[in-house]
Enzyme design. Structure first.
Site, PDB file in Angstrom:
ATOM      1  N   ASP A 198       0.861  -1.184   0.000  1.00 59.36           N
ATOM      2  CA  ASP A 198       0.000   0.000   0.000  1.00 59.36           C
ATOM      3  C   ASP A 198       0.899   1.236   0.000  1.00 59.36           C
ATOM      4  O   ASP A 198       1.964   1.229   0.638  1.00 59.36           O
ATOM      5  CB  ASP A 198      -0.908   0.009   1.242  1.00 59.36           C
ATOM      6  CG  ASP A 198      -2.145   0.856   1.050  1.00 59.36           C
ATOM      7  OD1 ASP A 198      -2.008   2.083   0.902  1.00 59.36           O
ATOM      8  OD2 ASP A 198      -3.253   0.292   1.052  1.00 59.36           O
ATOM      9  N   GLY A 222      -5.046   4.656   2.239  1.00 63.10           N
ATOM     10  CA  GLY A 222      -5.041   3.637   3.280  1.00 63.10           C
ATOM     11  C   GLY A 222      -4.513   4.173   4.603  1.00 63.10           C
ATOM     12  O   GLY A 222      -3.928   5.248   4.681  1.00 63.10           O
ATOM     13  N   SER A 248     -19.185  -1.803  -9.692  1.00 55.26           N
ATOM     14  CA  SER A 248     -20.516  -1.693 -10.287  1.00 55.26           C
ATOM     15  C   SER A 248     -20.682  -0.384 -11.047  1.00 55.26           C
ATOM     16  O   SER A 248     -21.624  -0.241 -11.844  1.00 55.26           O
ATOM     17  CB  SER A 248     -21.588  -1.790  -9.201  1.00 55.26           C
ATOM     18  OG  SER A 248     -21.445  -0.744  -8.255  1.00 55.26           O
ATOM     19  N   TYR A 288     -14.036   7.645 -12.649  1.00 60.08           N
ATOM     20  CA  TYR A 288     -13.741   6.490 -11.800  1.00 60.08           C
ATOM     21  C   TYR A 288     -14.289   5.216 -12.424  1.00 60.08           C
ATOM     22  O   TYR A 288     -13.585   4.202 -12.534  1.00 60.08           O
ATOM     23  CB  TYR A 288     -14.334   6.687 -10.402  1.00 60.08           C
ATOM     24  CG  TYR A 288     -14.232   5.449  -9.536  1.00 60.08           C
ATOM     25  CD1 TYR A 288     -12.996   5.064  -9.011  1.00 60.08           C
ATOM     26  CD2 TYR A 288     -15.354   4.675  -9.258  1.00 60.08           C
ATOM     27  CE1 TYR A 288     -12.894   3.915  -8.226  1.00 60.08           C
ATOM     28  CE2 TYR A 288     -15.250   3.537  -8.477  1.00 60.08           C
ATOM     29  CZ  TYR A 288     -14.024   3.165  -7.963  1.00 60.08           C
ATOM     30  OH  TYR A 288     -13.917   2.023  -7.205  1.00 60.08           O
ATOM     31  N   LYS A 317     -11.970   2.083 -13.715  1.00 59.06           N
ATOM     32  CA  LYS A 317     -12.133   0.731 -13.180  1.00 59.06           C
ATOM     33  C   LYS A 317     -12.512  -0.252 -14.284  1.00 59.06           C
ATOM     34  O   LYS A 317     -12.072  -1.405 -14.280  1.00 59.06           O
ATOM     35  CB  LYS A 317     -13.192   0.726 -12.077  1.00 59.06           C
ATOM     36  CG  LYS A 317     -12.773   1.442 -10.797  1.00 59.06           C
ATOM     37  CD  LYS A 317     -11.577   0.783 -10.123  1.00 59.06           C
ATOM     38  CE  LYS A 317     -11.932  -0.546  -9.508  1.00 59.06           C
ATOM     39  NZ  LYS A 317     -10.778  -1.164  -8.821  1.00 59.06           N
TER      40      LYS A 317
END
Length: 317
Positions: free
Chosen positions: A33, A38, A124, A147, A151
């Site tokens: 990471d 994060g 999704s 975005y 993706k």
């Protein structure tokens, strides 16, 4: 016999849950990471668990770093991304760099290392705002945000590597994942942690739009299970598969359910609808059932109660 798993984005919400599960099951885990979104405390917490854990603070967009992390690994669970529609609208180049370019580099490193399979955290958002009772994998992609487009680019790269480059991949399209350890403080925070933490402070939640929009909120344990199933499902190679709860919860209904759990009566504040937001998002999970033998183990209401309990404990500290 234990296997070696690489988990990218393991200082994040979903990645930390996946790494935890693997460690508790006795697997060897390598995590990477860059700590852009994060949390170091997630890595410190993972390091405190019993298990074989290696931590790399580095960037998935650096091929030498990814090659080192992937060397000798069996599976790559690729969770790293820059997960925010509003942030992608503000800086689409940065989103593309981390979501699309970073995924391509991870795939190259995995192929060169002889990794058995890559499981990619797709989204999704690839479906955009298409009409229909439920989103099915047979629908043509139609992302409406940078975005979603980035993706989807990573998902397409994964499929190309599976079909033409000799690397097995599975793309799991996540639907509104929620649960403990999700960051409620970010400008781009997801709605559930933001609502819970505010309502625990007796603050009225803000709904963007009329509140009639709905989501297939998916408890994080179900996503972890889906990732582990996808590592070995023999018929899933090269596929894009919805991973969700298969339900539909309206945003106004979410506020009502939280009020019931918390014992409050906080009326929402309504604000202007945000650009790039999708009106309705619900998954058809029949393909996940067929190819992964997947079944959501934690339903929405139970997951919401567990999540509220976790944030309540955090605020009591």
């Amino acid at each position: 016999m234990s296997q070696t798993y690489v988990v990218t984005g393991a200082a994040g919400f979903i990645g930390s849950h996946i790494a935890e599960r693997l460690l508790r099951e006795g697997e060897r885990v390598r995590v990477i990471d860059n700590l852009l979104t994060g949390k170091r405390e997630h890595l410190n917490w993972l390091a405190g668990l019993d298990g074989d854990l290696s931590i790399t603070i580095g960037d998935i967009t650096e091929l030498p770093v990814m090659r080192q992390v992937c060397r000798g690994a069996d599976y790559l669970l690729h969770q790293a991304a820059l997960p925010s529609v509003p942030r992608s609208l503000a800086d689409p180049l940065e989103t593309h760099h981390h979501c699309a370019t970073g995924t391509l580099i991870a795939l190259v490193a995995a192929r060169d290392a002889g990794v058995k399979r890559v499981v990619y955290a797709a989204s999704s958002s690839a479906y955009g705002d298409q009409a229909g009772a439920a989103k099915r994998e047979t629908m043509p992609p139609a992302p409406i945000s940078p975005y979603g487009a980035a993706k989807l680019a990573g998902e397409n790269y994964a499929a190309a590597f599976s079909h033409s480059m000799g690397l097995e991949t599975v793309s799991l399209r996540y639907f509104n994942v929620f649960g403990p350890r999700q960051d409620p403080t970010s400008t781009y925070a997801a709605v559930i942690p933001k609502f819970i933490t505010g309502m625990l402070r007796a603050e009225r939640p803000t709904i963007y739009g009329d509140g009639a929009q709905s989501r297939d909120f998916t408890y994080v344990d179900n996503v972890v299970q889906g990732n582990l199933l996808a590592c070995r499902a023999p018929r899933a190679n090269g596929e894009s598969i919805n991973l969700a709860g298969g339900g539909r919860i309206g945003i106004k209904d979410l506020v009502a359910r939280l009020n019931a759990i918390l014992g409050t009566d906080l009326a929402p504040i309504y604000a202007a609808e945000r650009p790039g937001d999708i009106k309705h998002s619900r998954a058809d999970i029949s393909l996940a059932r067929a190819l992964l033998d997947y079944e959501p183990g934690v339903d929405f209401d139970e997951g919401l109660r567990r999540t509220v309990d976790w944030y309540r404990r955090q605020q009591a500290r």
